[in-house]
Design a protein around this motif. Structure first.
Motif, PDB file in Angstrom:
ATOM      1  N   LEU A  20       0.824  -1.205   0.000  1.00 50.87           N
ATOM      2  CA  LEU A  20       0.000   0.000   0.000  1.00 50.87           C
ATOM      3  C   LEU A  20       0.857   1.254   0.000  1.00 50.87           C
ATOM      4  O   LEU A  20       0.627   2.202  -0.743  1.00 50.87           O
ATOM      5  CB  LEU A  20      -0.931  -0.011   1.221  1.00 50.87           C
ATOM      6  N   LEU A  21       1.919   1.228   0.832  1.00 47.06           N
ATOM      7  CA  LEU A  21       2.822   2.380   0.885  1.00 47.06           C
ATOM      8  C   LEU A  21       3.516   2.600  -0.453  1.00 47.06           C
ATOM      9  O   LEU A  21       3.704   3.711  -0.908  1.00 47.06           O
ATOM     10  CB  LEU A  21       3.849   2.186   2.005  1.00 47.06           C
ATOM     11  N   CYS A  22       3.912   1.450  -1.056  1.00 45.70           N
ATOM     12  CA  CYS A  22       4.560   1.552  -2.366  1.00 45.70           C
ATOM     13  C   CYS A  22       3.593   2.154  -3.389  1.00 45.70           C
ATOM     14  O   CYS A  22       3.985   2.972  -4.229  1.00 45.70           O
ATOM     15  CB  CYS A  22       5.023   0.177  -2.850  1.00 45.70           C
ATOM     16  N   GLY A  23       2.307   1.747  -3.273  1.00 44.39           N
ATOM     17  CA  GLY A  23       1.319   2.281  -4.203  1.00 44.39           C
ATOM     18  C   GLY A  23       1.134   3.770  -4.006  1.00 44.39           C
ATOM     19  O   GLY A  23       1.053   4.531  -4.964  1.00 44.39           O
ATOM     20  N   VAL A  24       1.063   4.201  -2.717  1.00 48.45           N
ATOM     21  CA  VAL A  24       0.926   5.628  -2.431  1.00 48.45           C
ATOM     22  C   VAL A  24       2.135   6.392  -2.930  1.00 48.45           C
ATOM     23  O   VAL A  24       2.030   7.450  -3.561  1.00 48.45           O
ATOM     24  CB  VAL A  24       0.706   5.860  -0.918  1.00 48.45           C
ATOM     25  N   HIS A  25       3.331   5.821  -2.672  1.00 53.43           N
ATOM     26  CA  HIS A  25       4.549   6.492  -3.122  1.00 53.43           C
ATOM     27  C   HIS A  25       4.574   6.563  -4.651  1.00 53.43           C
ATOM     28  O   HIS A  25       4.958   7.590  -5.222  1.00 53.43           O
ATOM     29  CB  HIS A  25       5.772   5.728  -2.608  1.00 53.43           C
ATOM     30  N   PHE A  26       4.113   5.494  -5.302  1.00 54.67           N
ATOM     31  CA  PHE A  26       4.089   5.487  -6.771  1.00 54.67           C
ATOM     32  C   PHE A  26       3.119   6.544  -7.298  1.00 54.67           C
ATOM     33  O   PHE A  26       3.411   7.259  -8.260  1.00 54.67           O
ATOM     34  CB  PHE A  26       3.669   4.094  -7.270  1.00 54.67           C
ATOM     35  N   ALA A  27       1.921   6.660  -6.613  1.00 57.25           N
ATOM     36  CA  ALA A  27       0.942   7.655  -7.045  1.00 57.25           C
ATOM     37  C   ALA A  27       1.487   9.066  -6.876  1.00 57.25           C
ATOM     38  O   ALA A  27       1.319   9.927  -7.735  1.00 57.25           O
ATOM     39  CB  ALA A  27      -0.352   7.490  -6.247  1.00 57.25           C
ATOM     40  N   CYS A  28       2.190   9.284  -5.709  1.00 56.66           N
ATOM     41  CA  CYS A  28       2.759  10.613  -5.500  1.00 56.66           C
ATOM     42  C   CYS A  28       3.877  10.877  -6.486  1.00 56.66           C
ATOM     43  O   CYS A  28       4.045  11.983  -6.983  1.00 56.66           O
ATOM     44  CB  CYS A  28       3.284  10.741  -4.070  1.00 56.66           C
ATOM     45  N   ALA A  29       4.651   9.815  -6.766  1.00 58.82           N
ATOM     46  CA  ALA A  29       5.763   9.984  -7.697  1.00 58.82           C
ATOM     47  C   ALA A  29       5.265  10.329  -9.079  1.00 58.82           C
ATOM     48  O   ALA A  29       5.967  10.984  -9.845  1.00 58.82           O
ATOM     49  CB  ALA A  29       6.606   8.714  -7.737  1.00 58.82           C
ATOM     50  N   GLN A  30       4.063   9.895  -9.389  1.00 57.24           N
ATOM     51  CA  GLN A  30       3.507  10.205 -10.697  1.00 57.24           C
ATOM     52  C   GLN A  30       3.366  11.707 -10.891  1.00 57.24           C
ATOM     53  O   GLN A  30       3.441  12.199 -12.008  1.00 57.24           O
ATOM     54  CB  GLN A  30       2.133   9.545 -10.868  1.00 57.24           C
ATOM     55  N   LYS A  31       3.140  12.465  -9.788  1.00 58.06           N
ATOM     56  CA  LYS A  31       2.953  13.905  -9.883  1.00 58.06           C
ATOM     57  C   LYS A  31       4.282  14.632 -10.003  1.00 58.06           C
ATOM     58  O   LYS A  31       4.322  15.773 -10.461  1.00 58.06           O
ATOM     59  CB  LYS A  31       2.184  14.428  -8.667  1.00 58.06           C
ATOM     60  N   TYR A  32       5.372  14.028  -9.572  1.00 58.16           N
ATOM     61  CA  TYR A  32       6.663  14.704  -9.587  1.00 58.16           C
ATOM     62  C   TYR A  32       7.277  14.613 -10.978  1.00 58.16           C
ATOM     63  O   TYR A  32       7.497  13.550 -11.512  1.00 58.16           O
ATOM     64  CB  TYR A  32       7.599  14.074  -8.561  1.00 58.16           C
ATOM     65  N   GLU A  33       7.558  15.773 -11.590  1.00 56.22           N
ATOM     66  CA  GLU A  33       8.098  15.813 -12.941  1.00 56.22           C
ATOM     67  C   GLU A  33       9.612  15.862 -12.956  1.00 56.22           C
ATOM     68  O   GLU A  33      10.237  15.553 -13.975  1.00 56.22           O
ATOM     69  CB  GLU A  33       7.538  17.033 -13.693  1.00 56.22           C
ATOM     70  N   GLY A  34      10.233  16.306 -11.867  1.00 57.03           N
ATOM     71  CA  GLY A  34      11.686  16.338 -11.809  1.00 57.03           C
ATOM     72  C   GLY A  34      12.201  17.698 -11.387  1.00 57.03           C
ATOM     73  O   GLY A  34      11.447  18.614 -11.048  1.00 57.03           O
ATOM     74  N   CYS A  35      13.529  17.836 -11.413  1.00 57.97           N
ATOM     75  CA  CYS A  35      14.212  19.062 -11.038  1.00 57.97           C
ATOM     76  C   CYS A  35      14.731  19.729 -12.308  1.00 57.97           C
ATOM     77  O   CYS A  35      15.370  19.084 -13.151  1.00 57.97           O
ATOM     78  CB  CYS A  35      15.374  18.741 -10.089  1.00 57.97           C
ATOM     79  N   PHE A  36      14.464  21.012 -12.450  1.00 52.07           N
ATOM     80  CA  PHE A  36      14.832  21.725 -13.673  1.00 52.07           C
ATOM     81  C   PHE A  36      15.447  23.071 -13.329  1.00 52.07           C
ATOM     82  O   PHE A  36      15.116  23.696 -12.307  1.00 52.07           O
ATOM     83  CB  PHE A  36      13.595  21.920 -14.563  1.00 52.07           C
ATOM     84  N   ARG A  37      16.308  23.515 -14.232  1.00 56.41           N
ATOM     85  CA  ARG A  37      16.936  24.823 -14.060  1.00 56.41           C
ATOM     86  C   ARG A  37      15.889  25.929 -14.197  1.00 56.41           C
ATOM     87  O   ARG A  37      14.929  25.796 -14.937  1.00 56.41           O
ATOM     88  CB  ARG A  37      18.039  25.032 -15.100  1.00 56.41           C
ATOM     89  N   SER A  38      16.182  27.025 -13.502  1.00 61.66           N
ATOM     90  CA  SER A  38      15.296  28.172 -13.569  1.00 61.66           C
ATOM     91  C   SER A  38      16.083  29.408 -13.954  1.00 61.66           C
ATOM     92  O   SER A  38      17.189  29.623 -13.468  1.00 61.66           O
ATOM     93  CB  SER A  38      14.623  28.421 -12.209  1.00 61.66           C
ATOM     94  N   SER A  39      15.520  30.193 -14.886  1.00 61.66           N
ATOM     95  CA  SER A  39      16.137  31.468 -15.265  1.00 61.66           C
ATOM     96  C   SER A  39      15.032  32.416 -15.693  1.00 61.66           C
ATOM     97  O   SER A  39      13.928  31.991 -16.022  1.00 61.66           O
ATOM     98  CB  SER A  39      17.148  31.278 -16.398  1.00 61.66           C
ATOM     99  N   ASP A  40      15.357  33.694 -15.705  1.00 62.32           N
ATOM    100  CA  ASP A  40      14.332  34.686 -16.048  1.00 62.32           C
ATOM    101  C   ASP A  40      13.798  34.477 -17.445  1.00 62.32           C
ATOM    102  O   ASP A  40      12.613  34.650 -17.713  1.00 62.32           O
ATOM    103  CB  ASP A  40      14.901  36.098 -15.919  1.00 62.32           C
ATOM    104  N   HIS A  41      14.693  34.085 -18.385  1.00 67.22           N
ATOM    105  CA  HIS A  41      14.227  33.928 -19.758  1.00 67.22           C
ATOM    106  C   HIS A  41      13.779  32.512 -20.063  1.00 67.22           C
ATOM    107  O   HIS A  41      13.135  32.263 -21.059  1.00 67.22           O
ATOM    108  CB  HIS A  41      15.358  34.310 -20.734  1.00 67.22           C
ATOM    109  N   GLY A  42      14.108  31.586 -19.201  1.00 69.06           N
ATOM    110  CA  GLY A  42      13.797  30.193 -19.512  1.00 69.06           C
ATOM    111  C   GLY A  42      12.499  29.698 -18.937  1.00 69.06           C
ATOM    112  O   GLY A  42      11.999  28.659 -19.334  1.00 69.06           O
ATOM    113  N   LEU A  43      11.913  30.402 -17.969  1.00 67.37           N
ATOM    114  CA  LEU A  43      10.697  29.883 -17.329  1.00 67.37           C
ATOM    115  C   LEU A  43       9.787  31.038 -16.954  1.00 67.37           C
ATOM    116  O   LEU A  43      10.172  31.928 -16.201  1.00 67.37           O
ATOM    117  CB  LEU A  43      11.082  29.085 -16.075  1.00 67.37           C
ATOM    118  N   ALA A  44       8.584  31.037 -17.508  1.00 67.35           N
ATOM    119  CA  ALA A  44       7.612  32.071 -17.168  1.00 67.35           C
ATOM    120  C   ALA A  44       7.010  31.766 -15.805  1.00 67.35           C
ATOM    121  O   ALA A  44       6.693  30.628 -15.503  1.00 67.35           O
ATOM    122  CB  ALA A  44       6.512  32.126 -18.218  1.00 67.35           C
TER     123      ALA A  44
END
Length: 721
Positions: A20-44
């Protein structure tokens, strides 16, 4: 053995919990897209808020219809529709402020989560234009957040109130492609209130609907039955009337119509008959002799025409002269506001005939013929006898000379009298007030004014359009009142000039949408006023759908409106239409107050009871303390993001009763005590105790809190007529 069995069951429970915990973690992981760089011109980053956990940030962004939530620095929450333009990053190392088990980006990277939102945000700023009795033109603005390309819109009209005896199905239209933002719904029932919704769809899903309530024009009632003649007197006729019916609007009144014998009056649904005196002055051979409400029909079902009484403001004239042989008809009136339709019955002749059997009619006819033949025979014999007697007498006296007859003549010359009217030389020429007003404003060349054909509003003196005026700094958007002043009645023209003079006296001012000028052709007068690009009410309501509204500017906008009202007061002008719909906004959020003078007829048709001061309900007087009361309601309207004042009260009479009893608008969740004290001071019973415009102009010195919750609903059917 038993212990092993219990252990086996415990192991199964542990394994199930882990799964069950694995399922919950998998469901939450589905929402996480990852870590990305941020800059004034690269992300609105259209929205910035504080959120100490990913779940809180996701919920905030989902409520504003964004597809993704991004967190930085442990608690900074950004709502975005796209990400990753500068590529992935491994720098999401800052723990979330209230969730140390997760990372919330860093100073240079963002942790991105999917919100679950797929479709666009709702369409914005719906406008309805009445085109025909069975058609409404729907115009809207596209979603602020399309989340991709909008592929089609769905417009749906559902009946709220109708006079039809049948159940009316919803009318729906689908507009393919995302470029078109208008459509015309046809096949609607006249005289019906519709709840109209507009939804936008992309390849992933459909938006929440945006709503507006609109009314179709009423149609003419069913043609009433011809009155039945029951009895005829010397100056009266007794008729029997039949109750009317209408599927396209209410039956508001009945009228009994009298016409001279042989007259065929017009029966167009827009034609209104006059009373007896007016009809006589106009030389008409038909008039209204009585009017009564549907609730009184039972009293007048058997109606006496010509009894000399006043019925519904009409004199029931005794029938005499040319009206002794009058015809009688019935008219049905349907009315909602200024929309009026009529229907007229055929006219009944007043000759009273007794019913006889076919045998009696034949016997009577035969008897009449016999008598007629006998009389003709006697007359023929008498004529022959008289002929011979006269002939003998003529022969006997044919030589007798008759005395001369002297012809009478008219002595003296005959003069023709010229009866043409003239204007005595000693009467001075009247002052042309319009020419005097024109000297004070810019006379716009016709080729410098462009008027759109689309009618925005029907004003008192003509139609209201949008357009552009060419000036030194380019083309400026304007509101244009088109007035056929040659066709106005004298009283209407005087009132129009008075309203135009108000705009001229107000002149130009930073916070007023003032008069640009006038343009005159041979048959039309164009009154041109400034047109702000946005309306405060619409921007407040758009903020409910995720559109950005700078809350920190609310007080400065309010202060500027107070300055504009103080300016009008110094010119002895009372603004009678103050609310969020009468305030325009420039692109830099500078307010432009509209609706003074003739400009009031370009505003939406608002029920102003919710902005009316307690002392103005009875006598409807207009004074500056009443404007200050409305300013307090406007403040409340702004801080509620366009909420409807007294939304729990559906009728204007209920609002009036509540305000008279001392009920006032409540303090909103995010409104500070000092600001609410200003609102409350505007609503004091004694007009002398209310603040001045000069005091209200210092509102921007107060502090303001962020608006975190919108608690008051917006109900357009309670605000708009």
């Amino acid at each position: 053995m038993k212990r092993n069995k219990i252990r086996s069951q415990s192991d199964k429970m542990i394994i199930a919990s882990l799964l069950l915990l694995c399922g919950v973690h998998f469901a939450c992981a589905q929402k996480y897209e990852g870590c990305f760089r941020s800059s004034d011109h690269g992300l609105a980053v259209p929205g910035l808020a504080h959120a100490s956990t990913p779940a809180e940030c996701i919920e905030k962004c989902r409520s504003q219809y964004y597809m993704f939530a991004a967190l930085m620095n442990g608690q900074q929450c950004y709502c975005v529709s796209k990400f990753g333009q500068d590529g992935p990053s491994s720098s999401c190392t800052v723990l979330c402020a209230s969730d140390p088990d997760n990372y919330c980006g860093s100073y240079e990277a963002m942790s991105v989560y999917a919100t679950g939102q797929q479709g666009p945000s709702p369409p914005r700023r719906i406008l309805v234009v009445v085109e025909e009795r069975d058609a409404l033109r729907i115009i809207w603005q596209p979603p602020d957040i399309p989340n991709g390309n909008v592929t089609f819109y769905t417009v749906r009209a559902v009946v709220v109130k109708s006079y039809s005896s049948n159940i009316l199905p919803p009318i729906e239209s689908q507009i393919q492609g995302g470029a078109t933002n208008m459509t015309t719904l046809r096949g609607l029932q006249p005289g019906t209130t519709y709840n109209i919704s507009v939804t936008a769809s992309n390849m992933q899903g459909t938006s929440d609907p945006a709503y507006i309530v609109a009314w179709t024009l009423i149609g003419p009632p069913d043609k009433p039955a011809m009155p039945e003649i029951l009895e005829r007197g010397d100056s009266t006729i007794i008729v029997k009337l039949t109750e009317g019916h209408s599927e396209y609007g209410p039956i508001s009144a009945y009228q009994v119509v009298v016409a001279q014998a042989g007259t065929i009056p017009p029966v167009d649904s827009l034609v209104e008959y006059s009373n007896y005196d007016s009809a006589s002055q106009q030389g008409l051979n038909y008039y209204v002799t009585a009017q009564f409400d549907p609730s009184e029909f039972y009293r007048y079902k058997k109606f006496v025409v010509g009894d000399g009484k006043m019925i519904g403001g009409y004199y029931n004239v005794p029938l005499k002269g040319h009206y002794v042989s009058a015809q009688v008809g019935l008219a049905i009136i349907s009315r909602i506001g200024t929309n009026v339709e009529r229907s007229y019955s055929d006219l009944a002749n007043n000759v009273f005939k007794r019913e006889t059997t076919a045998t009696n009619r034949m016997d009577t006819t035969a008897l009449v013929l016999c008598i007629a033949i006998t009389l003709l025979s006697i007359l023929l014999a008498a004529s022959i006898l008289v002929y011979f007697v006269l002939r003998r007498r003529h022969e006997r006296f044919h030589m007798r000379k008759l005395p001369e007859q002297q012809e009478l003549t008219l002595q003296g010359p005959v003069y023709e009298v010229d009866n043409m009217g003239y204007i005595p030389e000693d009467i001075p020429e009247r002052v042309n007030h319009y020419q005097e007003l024109k000297k004070k404003v810019w006379s716009i060349p016709r080729n410098a004014l462009s008027v759109d054909s689309h009618v925005v509003r029907r004003g008192r003196f003509g139609s209201v359009h949008t357009g552009t005026v060419l000036k030194d700094d380019g083309a400026c958007p304007v509101t244009v009142h088109t007035i056929a002043d040659g066709g106005l009645k004298g009283s209407d023209k005087k009132h129009m000039l008075r309203e135009l003079d108000v705009c001229i006296r107000a002149g130009s001012m930073k916070y007023l949408a003032g008069l640009v000028g006038t343009c005159e052709t041979t048959d039309m007068l164009y009154v041109v006023l400034e047109l702000p690009p946005q309306i405060l009410k619409n921007r407040l309501l758009s903020a409910r759908s995720g559109d950005v509204f700078p809350v920190d500017r609310l007080l400065s906008i309010s202060s500027s409106i107070a300055v504009a009202l103080q300016y009008l007061a110094s010119h002895k002008i009372v603004h009678s239409r103050l609310c969020a719909r009468s305030v325009g906004l420039l692109s830099d959020w500078t307010p432009k107050l509209m609706g003074h003078g003739i400009a009031k007829y370009a505003l939406e048709d608002v029920k102003y009871a919710r902005w009316t001061a307690v002392e103005c309900f009875d006598n409807q007087k207009k004074h500056q303390p009443g404007v200050i009361w409305a300013f307090g309601v406007l403040l409340w309207e702004m801080f509620s993001m366009g909420g409807t004042p007294y939304s729990s009260l559906s009728l204007d009479s209920e609002v009036e009763d509540a305000v008279t009893r001392g009920v006032r608008l409540p303090q909103l969740l995010d409104v500070t005590d000092p600001i609410y004290e200003v609102m409350s001071s505007c609503w004091r019973d004694d007009p002398e105790e209310r603040p001045t415009f000069d005091e209200l102009a210092r509102l921007d010195t107060l502090s303001i809190c962020p608006i975190t919750a919108i608690t008051e609903p917006y109900l357009p059917e309670l605000e708009l007529n």
